[in-house]
Each structure stands twice: as C-alpha cells, then as structure tokens.
Design a protein around this motif. Structure first.
Motif, PDB file in Angstrom:
ATOM      1  N   VAL A   1      14.297  26.410 -30.188  1.00 29.67           N
ATOM      2  CA  VAL A   1      14.162  27.303 -29.044  1.00 29.67           C
ATOM      3  C   VAL A   1      15.560  27.509 -28.467  1.00 29.67           C
ATOM      4  O   VAL A   1      16.217  26.545 -28.068  1.00 29.67           O
ATOM      5  N   ILE A   2      16.017  28.777 -28.440  1.00 26.10           N
ATOM      6  CA  ILE A   2      17.378  29.054 -27.973  1.00 26.10           C
ATOM      7  C   ILE A   2      17.407  29.828 -26.655  1.00 26.10           C
ATOM      8  O   ILE A   2      18.450  29.906 -26.013  1.00 26.10           O
ATOM      9  N   LYS A   3      16.248  30.410 -26.269  1.00 21.47           N
ATOM     10  CA  LYS A   3      16.171  31.151 -25.012  1.00 21.47           C
ATOM     11  C   LYS A   3      14.696  31.239 -24.627  1.00 21.47           C
ATOM     12  O   LYS A   3      13.829  31.238 -25.491  1.00 21.47           O
ATOM     13  N   GLU A   4      14.426  31.330 -23.312  1.00 19.44           N
ATOM     14  CA  GLU A   4      13.041  31.414 -22.851  1.00 19.44           C
ATOM     15  C   GLU A   4      12.883  32.409 -21.714  1.00 19.44           C
ATOM     16  O   GLU A   4      13.806  32.626 -20.939  1.00 19.44           O
ATOM     17  N   THR A   5      11.679  32.975 -21.644  1.00 18.22           N
ATOM     18  CA  THR A   5      11.221  33.673 -20.455  1.00 18.22           C
ATOM     19  C   THR A   5       9.950  32.939 -20.034  1.00 18.22           C
ATOM     20  O   THR A   5       9.593  31.918 -20.623  1.00 18.22           O
ATOM     21  N   ARG A   6       9.233  33.472 -19.082  1.00 18.51           N
ATOM     22  CA  ARG A   6       8.008  32.808 -18.619  1.00 18.51           C
ATOM     23  C   ARG A   6       7.002  32.614 -19.758  1.00 18.51           C
ATOM     24  O   ARG A   6       6.410  31.562 -19.902  1.00 18.51           O
ATOM     25  N   ASP A   7       6.798  33.630 -20.590  1.00 14.73           N
ATOM     26  CA  ASP A   7       5.757  33.588 -21.620  1.00 14.73           C
ATOM     27  C   ASP A   7       6.260  33.653 -23.054  1.00 14.73           C
ATOM     28  O   ASP A   7       5.464  33.602 -23.988  1.00 14.73           O
ATOM     29  N   TRP A   8       7.571  33.780 -23.227  1.00 15.88           N
ATOM     30  CA  TRP A   8       8.130  33.979 -24.562  1.00 15.88           C
ATOM     31  C   TRP A   8       9.295  33.026 -24.815  1.00 15.88           C
ATOM     32  O   TRP A   8       9.983  32.608 -23.884  1.00 15.88           O
ATOM     33  N   ALA A   9       9.510  32.734 -26.099  1.00 16.60           N
ATOM     34  CA  ALA A   9      10.648  31.903 -26.505  1.00 16.60           C
ATOM     35  C   ALA A   9      11.370  32.580 -27.663  1.00 16.60           C
ATOM     36  O   ALA A   9      10.724  33.044 -28.617  1.00 16.60           O
ATOM     37  N   GLN A  10      12.684  32.663 -27.562  1.00 12.85           N
ATOM     38  CA  GLN A  10      13.470  33.129 -28.697  1.00 12.85           C
ATOM     39  C   GLN A  10      13.753  31.901 -29.538  1.00 12.85           C
ATOM     40  O   GLN A  10      14.246  30.878 -29.032  1.00 12.85           O
ATOM     41  N   ILE A  11      13.426  31.994 -30.834  1.00 11.61           N
ATOM     42  CA  ILE A  11      13.569  30.839 -31.726  1.00 11.61           C
ATOM     43  C   ILE A  11      14.495  31.161 -32.894  1.00 11.61           C
ATOM     44  O   ILE A  11      14.687  32.324 -33.240  1.00 11.61           O
ATOM     45  N   ARG A  12      15.032  30.107 -33.477  1.00  8.11           N
ATOM     46  CA  ARG A  12      15.787  30.192 -34.734  1.00  8.11           C
ATOM     47  C   ARG A  12      15.019  29.344 -35.738  1.00  8.11           C
ATOM     48  O   ARG A  12      14.738  28.173 -35.476  1.00  8.11           O
ATOM     49  N   ASP A  13      14.683  29.925 -36.878  1.00  6.17           N
ATOM     50  CA  ASP A  13      13.937  29.180 -37.886  1.00  6.17           C
ATOM     51  C   ASP A  13      14.898  28.452 -38.830  1.00  6.17           C
ATOM     52  O   ASP A  13      16.121  28.618 -38.719  1.00  6.17           O
ATOM     53  N   PRO A  14      14.379  27.638 -39.752  1.00  2.00           N
ATOM     54  CA  PRO A  14      15.265  26.866 -40.643  1.00  2.00           C
ATOM     55  C   PRO A  14      16.190  27.731 -41.500  1.00  2.00           C
ATOM     56  O   PRO A  14      17.226  27.261 -41.963  1.00  2.00           O
ATOM     57  N   ASP A  15      15.828  29.008 -41.725  1.00  2.00           N
ATOM     58  CA  ASP A  15      16.682  29.907 -42.502  1.00  2.00           C
ATOM     59  C   ASP A  15      17.742  30.597 -41.648  1.00  2.00           C
ATOM     60  O   ASP A  15      18.558  31.352 -42.162  1.00  2.00           O
ATOM     61  N   GLY A  16      17.699  30.376 -40.320  1.00  5.87           N
ATOM     62  CA  GLY A  16      18.682  30.968 -39.421  1.00  5.87           C
ATOM     63  C   GLY A  16      18.246  32.276 -38.790  1.00  5.87           C
ATOM     64  O   GLY A  16      19.001  32.867 -38.013  1.00  5.87           O
ATOM     65  N   ASP A  17      17.046  32.760 -39.117  1.00  5.90           N
ATOM     66  CA  ASP A  17      16.553  34.002 -38.521  1.00  5.90           C
ATOM     67  C   ASP A  17      16.131  33.754 -37.080  1.00  5.90           C
ATOM     68  O   ASP A  17      15.574  32.701 -36.772  1.00  5.90           O
ATOM     69  N   GLU A  18      16.374  34.735 -36.210  1.00  8.33           N
ATOM     70  CA  GLU A  18      16.032  34.613 -34.797  1.00  8.33           C
ATOM     71  C   GLU A  18      15.034  35.692 -34.409  1.00  8.33           C
ATOM     72  O   GLU A  18      15.251  36.874 -34.683  1.00  8.33           O
ATOM     73  N   VAL A  19      13.924  35.262 -33.796  1.00  5.40           N
ATOM     74  CA  VAL A  19      12.868  36.159 -33.342  1.00  5.40           C
ATOM     75  C   VAL A  19      12.291  35.614 -32.044  1.00  5.40           C
ATOM     76  O   VAL A  19      12.624  34.501 -31.622  1.00  5.40           O
ATOM     77  N   TRP A  20      11.405  36.392 -31.431  1.00  2.62           N
ATOM     78  CA  TRP A  20      10.698  35.974 -30.222  1.00  2.62           C
ATOM     79  C   TRP A  20       9.259  35.666 -30.578  1.00  2.62           C
ATOM     80  O   TRP A  20       8.624  36.401 -31.338  1.00  2.62           O
ATOM     81  N   VAL A  21       8.723  34.572 -30.030  1.00  6.01           N
ATOM     82  CA  VAL A  21       7.316  34.220 -30.206  1.00  6.01           C
ATOM     83  C   VAL A  21       6.716  33.915 -28.835  1.00  6.01           C
ATOM     84  O   VAL A  21       7.426  33.502 -27.919  1.00  6.01           O
ATOM     85  N   ALA A  22       5.411  34.124 -28.717  1.00  8.20           N
ATOM     86  CA  ALA A  22       4.725  33.753 -27.487  1.00  8.20           C
ATOM     87  C   ALA A  22       4.851  32.245 -27.313  1.00  8.20           C
ATOM     88  O   ALA A  22       4.639  31.481 -28.257  1.00  8.20           O
ATOM     89  N   ALA A  23       5.216  31.811 -26.119  1.00  6.33           N
ATOM     90  CA  ALA A  23       5.450  30.387 -25.859  1.00  6.33           C
ATOM     91  C   ALA A  23       4.226  29.535 -26.191  1.00  6.33           C
ATOM     92  O   ALA A  23       4.367  28.391 -26.633  1.00  6.33           O
ATOM     93  N   ARG A  24       3.022  30.078 -26.059  1.00  2.00           N
ATOM     94  CA  ARG A  24       1.808  29.311 -26.343  1.00  2.00           C
ATOM     95  C   ARG A  24       1.646  29.025 -27.835  1.00  2.00           C
ATOM     96  O   ARG A  24       0.794  28.224 -28.229  1.00  2.00           O
ATOM     97  N   MET A  25       2.459  29.657 -28.676  1.00  2.78           N
ATOM     98  CA  MET A  25       2.420  29.426 -30.122  1.00  2.78           C
ATOM     99  C   MET A  25       3.244  28.206 -30.535  1.00  2.78           C
ATOM    100  O   MET A  25       3.270  27.844 -31.704  1.00  2.78           O
ATOM    101  N   LEU A  26       3.902  27.572 -29.560  1.00  2.00           N
ATOM    102  CA  LEU A  26       4.762  26.424 -29.837  1.00  2.00           C
ATOM    103  C   LEU A  26       4.140  25.145 -29.301  1.00  2.00           C
ATOM    104  O   LEU A  26       3.381  25.166 -28.340  1.00  2.00           O
ATOM    105  N   THR A  27       4.505  24.036 -29.927  1.00  2.00           N
ATOM    106  CA  THR A  27       4.043  22.730 -29.484  1.00  2.00           C
ATOM    107  C   THR A  27       5.193  21.741 -29.628  1.00  2.00           C
ATOM    108  O   THR A  27       6.211  22.041 -30.256  1.00  2.00           O
ATOM    109  N   ASP A  28       5.019  20.568 -29.052  1.00  2.00           N
ATOM    110  CA  ASP A  28       6.061  19.541 -29.150  1.00  2.00           C
ATOM    111  C   ASP A  28       6.401  19.287 -30.613  1.00  2.00           C
ATOM    112  O   ASP A  28       5.541  19.387 -31.489  1.00  2.00           O
TER     113      ASP A  28
END
Length: 152
Positions: A57-84
C-alpha cells in the motif's frame, strides 16, 4: 513500523486507516479489480485472481488504496479488498528448511512466484507454509514482509 524499501523512505501514518504507509497487506479475495484511479468510474487495469497475494500500500483515501504488486505494477483497489498481511511471495528459487539455519536439511525446493502462508519470523528467517509443507526460508528470498513481522 517500516517496510523493506529504499533506505530513508518516509513512513507516514494514514489519516484514513491509522496505519503506516507504505505497508504490506494481502488481497482478501480471489478476484480483485485494480483500477487506474480511486473510484469505480475508472477503468480496470488489472484483474487479480490470487487471494492472499501480498501488495504494498503506497497511498490511501477513505475507501481506496493505491497498491504496488510483486511485479511493480501500481493500481487502485477498494480498501475493503485488502486484509492484514498473511502471505509472502518467494522471489527466487530457494530451499524450504527444517530449521532456521543455512545448513539445516531441506523439506522442499520453492520456485520463484510461489505464494506462501507466513507463520512467523526471526531475525534472518521466516517460517512459512506451502501446501502440506512447513519450514524456514531466509528473508531475502521473500517479498511482502513488514519489518515488524518478527512478532507475528
């Protein structure tokens, strides 16, 4: 808490989640859309199909998180799609060892890209589970570890 990123990278506490950013989390579901922006109005860039995949997780808003995956790609996902974080990716072929030491007998050889369930970590080693196999892998062979994972 910090992540194994470039030395000196600033870690901030998110005003939205109260958690550090950057940090590792895992995908909660086996189907998660990665979008080019933080809303469902934005186009889907990636469709992830791997529950447990560690992401940074590299950036957040109230309901969204910008993520970087293991391949280095960066996208936004709904925060509820993430877990510890509960999983790591093996980054290079390595031996799953019986004990946390280099000379310990091997249980299996793990290939790069294998998704492993994270059990615990010590200073240089992490105990992981892959299918029916459980053993120790050296930390440099894993992606998705927050530096405080020694206390899992």
């Amino acid at each position: 808490m910090a992540t194994p990123l470039a030395a000196g990278q600033t870690v901030k506490i998110s005003q939205f989640s109260g958690k550090p950013v950057p940090r590792f989390e895992s995908l909660r579901y086996s189907r998660v859309n990665g979008r080019i922006g933080p809303s469902t109005d934005h186009q889907v860039a990636w469709e992830y199909e791997r529950a447990g995949l560690p992401v940074l997780v590299i950036k957040e808003t109230r309901d969204w998180a910008q993520i970087r995956d293991p391949d280095g790609d960066e996208v936004w996902v709904a925060a509820r799609m993430l877990t510890d974080p509960g999983h790591v990716i093996v980054t290079r072929e390595t031996v799953l060892r019986r004990r946390a030491q280099s000379g310990s007998p091997g249980r299996a050889t793990l290939q790069a890209g294998v998704l492993a369930e994270l059990e615990s970590c010590e200073e240089r080693w992490c105990e992981v589970r892959v299918g029916d196999y459980r053993g120790w892998v050296d930390k440099p062979s894993l992606w998705g570890l927050n530096t405080d994972s020694a206390g899992l």
